[in-house]
Design a protein around this motif. Structure first.
Motif, mmCIF file in Angstrom:
data_model
loop_
_atom_site.group_PDB
_atom_site.id
_atom_site.type_symbol
_atom_site.label_atom_id
_atom_site.label_comp_id
_atom_site.label_asym_id
_atom_site.label_seq_id
_atom_site.Cartn_x
_atom_site.Cartn_y
_atom_site.Cartn_z
ATOM 1 N N LYS A 45 0.809 -1.223 0.000
ATOM 2 C CA LYS A 45 0.000 0.000 0.000
ATOM 3 C C LYS A 45 0.842 1.272 0.000
ATOM 4 N N VAL A 46 1.639 1.473 1.033
ATOM 5 C CA VAL A 46 2.343 2.750 1.186
ATOM 6 C C VAL A 46 3.361 2.968 0.062
ATOM 7 N N PHE A 47 4.220 1.986 -0.165
ATOM 8 C CA PHE A 47 5.269 2.158 -1.180
ATOM 9 C C PHE A 47 4.725 2.103 -2.604
ATOM 10 N N LYS A 48 3.488 1.725 -2.786
ATOM 11 C CA LYS A 48 2.868 1.728 -4.115
ATOM 12 C C LYS A 48 2.391 3.127 -4.517
ATOM 13 N N VAL A 49 2.317 4.031 -3.544
ATOM 14 C CA VAL A 49 1.868 5.394 -3.825
ATOM 15 C C VAL A 49 3.031 6.185 -4.417
ATOM 16 N N ALA A 50 2.844 6.653 -5.637
ATOM 17 C CA ALA A 50 3.876 7.473 -6.278
ATOM 18 C C ALA A 50 4.068 8.739 -5.449
ATOM 19 N N GLY A 51 5.297 9.080 -5.210
ATOM 20 C CA GLY A 51 5.573 10.295 -4.459
ATOM 21 C C GLY A 51 5.990 10.045 -3.023
ATOM 22 N N VAL A 52 5.835 8.815 -2.510
ATOM 23 C CA VAL A 52 6.305 8.518 -1.156
ATOM 24 C C VAL A 52 7.818 8.375 -1.207
ATOM 25 N N ALA A 53 8.520 9.242 -0.486
ATOM 26 C CA ALA A 53 9.987 9.240 -0.502
ATOM 27 C C ALA A 53 10.550 8.331 0.578
ATOM 28 N N SER A 54 9.974 8.405 1.785
ATOM 29 C CA SER A 54 10.509 7.596 2.878
ATOM 30 C C SER A 54 9.453 7.383 3.959
ATOM 31 N N VAL A 55 9.674 6.307 4.699
ATOM 32 C CA VAL A 55 8.838 5.979 5.849
ATOM 33 C C VAL A 55 9.780 5.624 6.989
ATOM 34 N N ARG A 56 9.652 6.323 8.098
ATOM 35 C CA ARG A 56 10.440 6.026 9.296
ATOM 36 C C ARG A 56 9.490 5.472 10.341
ATOM 37 N N SER A 57 9.636 4.180 10.637
ATOM 38 C CA SER A 57 8.711 3.481 11.529
ATOM 39 C C SER A 57 9.227 3.440 12.957
ATOM 40 N N ASN A 58 8.322 3.679 13.889
ATOM 41 C CA ASN A 58 8.610 3.576 15.307
ATOM 42 C C ASN A 58 7.594 2.606 15.905
ATOM 43 N N VAL A 59 8.070 1.448 16.357
ATOM 44 C CA VAL A 59 7.183 0.445 16.935
ATOM 45 C C VAL A 59 6.891 0.828 18.381
ATOM 46 N N VAL A 60 5.620 0.804 18.734
ATOM 47 C CA VAL A 60 5.199 1.118 20.102
ATOM 48 C C VAL A 60 5.546 -0.071 20.989
ATOM 49 N N LEU A 61 6.344 0.171 22.033
ATOM 50 C CA LEU A 61 6.707 -0.895 22.965
ATOM 51 C C LEU A 61 5.605 -1.146 23.985
ATOM 52 N N ARG A 62 5.066 -0.060 24.506
ATOM 53 C CA ARG A 62 3.922 -0.171 25.424
ATOM 54 C C ARG A 62 3.170 1.144 25.407
ATOM 55 N N GLU A 63 1.892 1.038 25.601
ATOM 56 C CA GLU A 63 1.016 2.203 25.568
ATOM 57 C C GLU A 63 0.856 2.725 26.994
ATOM 58 N N LEU A 64 1.304 3.939 27.230
ATOM 59 C CA LEU A 64 1.219 4.516 28.562
ATOM 60 C C LEU A 64 -0.107 5.207 28.811
ATOM 61 N N LYS A 65 -0.666 5.773 27.760
ATOM 62 C CA LYS A 65 -1.947 6.470 27.886
ATOM 63 C C LYS A 65 -2.664 6.400 26.557
ATOM 64 N N TYR A 66 -3.915 6.027 26.607
ATOM 65 C CA TYR A 66 -4.751 6.004 25.399
ATOM 66 C C TYR A 66 -6.129 6.510 25.797
ATOM 67 N N GLU A 67 -6.385 7.719 25.461
ATOM 68 C CA GLU A 67 -7.662 8.356 25.777
ATOM 69 C C GLU A 67 -8.295 8.863 24.502
ATOM 70 N N THR A 68 -9.577 8.776 24.419
ATOM 71 C CA THR A 68 -10.273 9.366 23.287
ATOM 72 C C THR A 68 -11.081 10.588 23.702
ATOM 73 N N ALA A 69 -11.345 10.712 25.002
ATOM 74 C CA ALA A 69 -12.122 11.846 25.489
ATOM 75 C C ALA A 69 -11.284 13.126 25.412
ATOM 76 N N LEU A 70 -11.877 14.153 24.851
ATOM 77 C CA LEU A 70 -11.202 15.446 24.789
ATOM 78 C C LEU A 70 -11.498 16.235 26.057
ATOM 79 N N PRO A 71 -10.540 17.050 26.513
ATOM 80 C CA PRO A 71 -10.842 17.912 27.653
ATOM 81 C C PRO A 71 -11.897 18.937 27.242
ATOM 82 N N VAL A 72 -12.878 19.145 28.086
ATOM 83 C CA VAL A 72 -13.955 20.084 27.784
ATOM 84 C C VAL A 72 -13.737 21.334 28.617
ATOM 85 N N PRO A 73 -13.296 22.439 27.956
ATOM 86 C CA PRO A 73 -12.986 23.662 28.717
ATOM 87 C C PRO A 73 -14.241 24.317 29.293
#
Length: 154
Positions: A126-154
């Motif tokens: 998928k990614v490398f098949k797209v014309a114009g993609v020059a590079s991809v630098r991947s960072n594998v997540v070792l562990r998830e410290l925080k995963y929230e979907t709720a936004l702060p409501v001011p």
């Protein structure tokens, strides 16, 4: 619709924590009766403050053990490269988040996959098949410290 009153903010916070609550339960939390709560929720939906309701699934229980944050750079932004990349992003279920960013890369994508072999296959097919993609630098997540979907409501 950024000028939310106290009740609307409380409703939004409560819905972000559990959107399956009954109107009556929400009414008790914010100190209103059920009808005004229902009306305010409709206003939040119609005003676009509430975009949709979702269920959050556990990716590992679905067999998606790998989570990768990848910085993607394009060779050039003309000739449809941006549009082609963004179309691929929208069409790829493996990409669960994508932001156009400033800095060294053009985009950061969050990708989930069963394993590294599947992630490599995703990149190749998928990614490398797209014309114009020059590079991809991947960072594998070792562990998830925080995963929230709720936004702060001011």
């Amino acid at each position: 619709m950024s000028n939310l009153d106290r009740a609307a903010r409380q409703l939004l916070e409560a819905l972000q924590q559990d959107c399956r609550q009954s109107t009556q339960a929400l009414a008790e939390q914010v100190g209103l009766s059920a009808t005004p709560v229902w009306r305010r929720i409709k206003e939040l939906e119609e005003g676009g403050v509430i975009r949709r309701y979702v269920a959050l699934a556990d990716r590992e229980k679905l067999g998606l053990s790998i989570c990768v944050l990848a910085n993607v750079s394009l060779v050039r932004h003309g000739e449809g490269a941006t549009e082609a990349f963004e179309a691929m992003v929208r069409a790829s279920a493996e990409i669960i988040e994508c932001q156009a960013i400033t800095g060294e890369a053009d985009y950061v994508i969050k990708v989930v996959a069963p394993d590294m072999k599947a992630y490599d296959q995703f990149l190749q097919s998928k990614v490398f098949k797209v014309a114009g993609v020059a590079s991809v630098r991947s960072n594998v997540v070792l562990r998830e410290l925080k995963y929230e979907t709720a936004l702060p409501v001011p």
